[in-house]
Design a protein around this motif. Sequence first.
Motif, short mmCIF file in Angstrom:
data_model
loop_
_atom_site.label_atom_id
_atom_site.label_comp_id
_atom_site.label_asym_id
_atom_site.label_seq_id
_atom_site.Cartn_x
_atom_site.Cartn_y
_atom_site.Cartn_z
N UNK A 22 7.25 2.25 14.89
CA UNK A 22 6.09 1.57 14.30
C UNK A 22 6.53 0.38 13.45
N UNK A 23 7.58 0.56 12.67
CA UNK A 23 8.08 -0.55 11.85
C UNK A 23 8.61 -1.69 12.71
N UNK A 24 9.27 -1.37 13.80
CA UNK A 24 9.78 -2.41 14.69
C UNK A 24 8.64 -3.19 15.33
N UNK A 25 7.57 -2.49 15.68
CA UNK A 25 6.44 -3.13 16.34
C UNK A 25 5.52 -3.87 15.38
N UNK A 26 5.28 -3.30 14.19
CA UNK A 26 4.27 -3.85 13.27
C UNK A 26 4.81 -4.36 11.96
N UNK A 27 6.12 -4.31 11.76
CA UNK A 27 6.72 -4.77 10.52
C UNK A 27 6.88 -3.63 9.53
N UNK A 28 7.81 -3.79 8.61
CA UNK A 28 8.13 -2.70 7.68
C UNK A 28 7.00 -2.39 6.71
N UNK A 29 6.09 -3.35 6.51
CA UNK A 29 4.91 -3.11 5.67
C UNK A 29 3.63 -3.17 6.50
N UNK A 30 3.78 -3.04 7.80
CA UNK A 30 2.67 -3.12 8.75
C UNK A 30 1.91 -4.44 8.63
N UNK A 31 2.66 -5.48 8.29
CA UNK A 31 2.05 -6.80 8.13
C UNK A 31 1.55 -7.39 9.44
N UNK A 32 1.96 -6.81 10.57
CA UNK A 32 1.48 -7.30 11.87
C UNK A 32 0.27 -6.51 12.37
N UNK A 33 -0.35 -5.74 11.48
CA UNK A 33 -1.62 -5.06 11.76
C UNK A 33 -2.72 -5.77 11.01
N UNK A 34 -3.92 -5.73 11.58
CA UNK A 34 -5.07 -6.29 10.87
C UNK A 34 -5.54 -5.28 9.82
N UNK A 35 -6.34 -5.76 8.90
CA UNK A 35 -6.94 -4.90 7.89
C UNK A 35 -7.74 -3.79 8.58
N UNK A 36 -8.50 -4.16 9.60
CA UNK A 36 -9.32 -3.20 10.33
C UNK A 36 -8.46 -2.11 10.95
N UNK A 37 -7.34 -2.49 11.54
CA UNK A 37 -6.44 -1.52 12.15
C UNK A 37 -5.85 -0.57 11.11
N UNK A 38 -5.48 -1.10 9.95
CA UNK A 38 -4.94 -0.24 8.88
C UNK A 38 -6.00 0.74 8.40
N UNK A 39 -7.23 0.27 8.22
CA UNK A 39 -8.30 1.16 7.79
C UNK A 39 -8.60 2.22 8.84
N UNK A 40 -8.51 1.85 10.11
CA UNK A 40 -8.69 2.83 11.18
C UNK A 40 -7.63 3.92 11.08
N UNK A 41 -6.37 3.53 10.88
CA UNK A 41 -5.31 4.52 10.76
C UNK A 41 -5.51 5.40 9.53
N UNK A 42 -5.95 4.81 8.43
CA UNK A 42 -6.24 5.59 7.23
C UNK A 42 -7.31 6.64 7.53
N UNK A 43 -8.40 6.21 8.20
CA UNK A 43 -9.48 7.16 8.48
C UNK A 43 -9.02 8.25 9.46
N UNK A 44 -8.21 7.89 10.43
CA UNK A 44 -7.69 8.87 11.39
C UNK A 44 -6.80 9.90 10.70
N UNK A 45 -5.89 9.42 9.86
CA UNK A 45 -5.00 10.33 9.13
C UNK A 45 -5.80 11.22 8.18
N UNK A 46 -6.74 10.63 7.47
CA UNK A 46 -7.54 11.41 6.51
C UNK A 46 -8.37 12.47 7.22
N UNK A 47 -8.96 12.13 8.35
CA UNK A 47 -9.77 13.11 9.09
C UNK A 47 -8.90 14.27 9.55
N UNK A 48 -7.72 13.98 10.06
CA UNK A 48 -6.83 15.05 10.53
C UNK A 48 -6.36 15.93 9.37
#
Length: 103
Positions: A22-48
Amino acid sequence: MSKPVGYFTSYTLNDGSLLESLQEQYGSTFELMTRHEKLFLISTLAAQLCDESPGRCRDDIYVVGHQINSSLPLSDREGLLEALTGQVRWGRSLNDTEVVPMG
């Protein structure tokens, strides 16, 4: 400034893990993800994590969630997200053996 994902996880350099990928694909701080994508991952992790956690929410917590989303400005909602994340990971919470009145 954001800290790298490895700061928060068990990732170590060259461990061949999903976190490394994930770090290789999206950067070590996930800077290559959009805000929307980060919020989606947050909601997915929180739901699980919620599904895996014992117990259930009191009825008034559903009301609180609605109040937060409908009444607080964006910066306060983001701040609450950060505060709750820290509390889930490092803080004390009631557990399912403690008596909680269901409202």
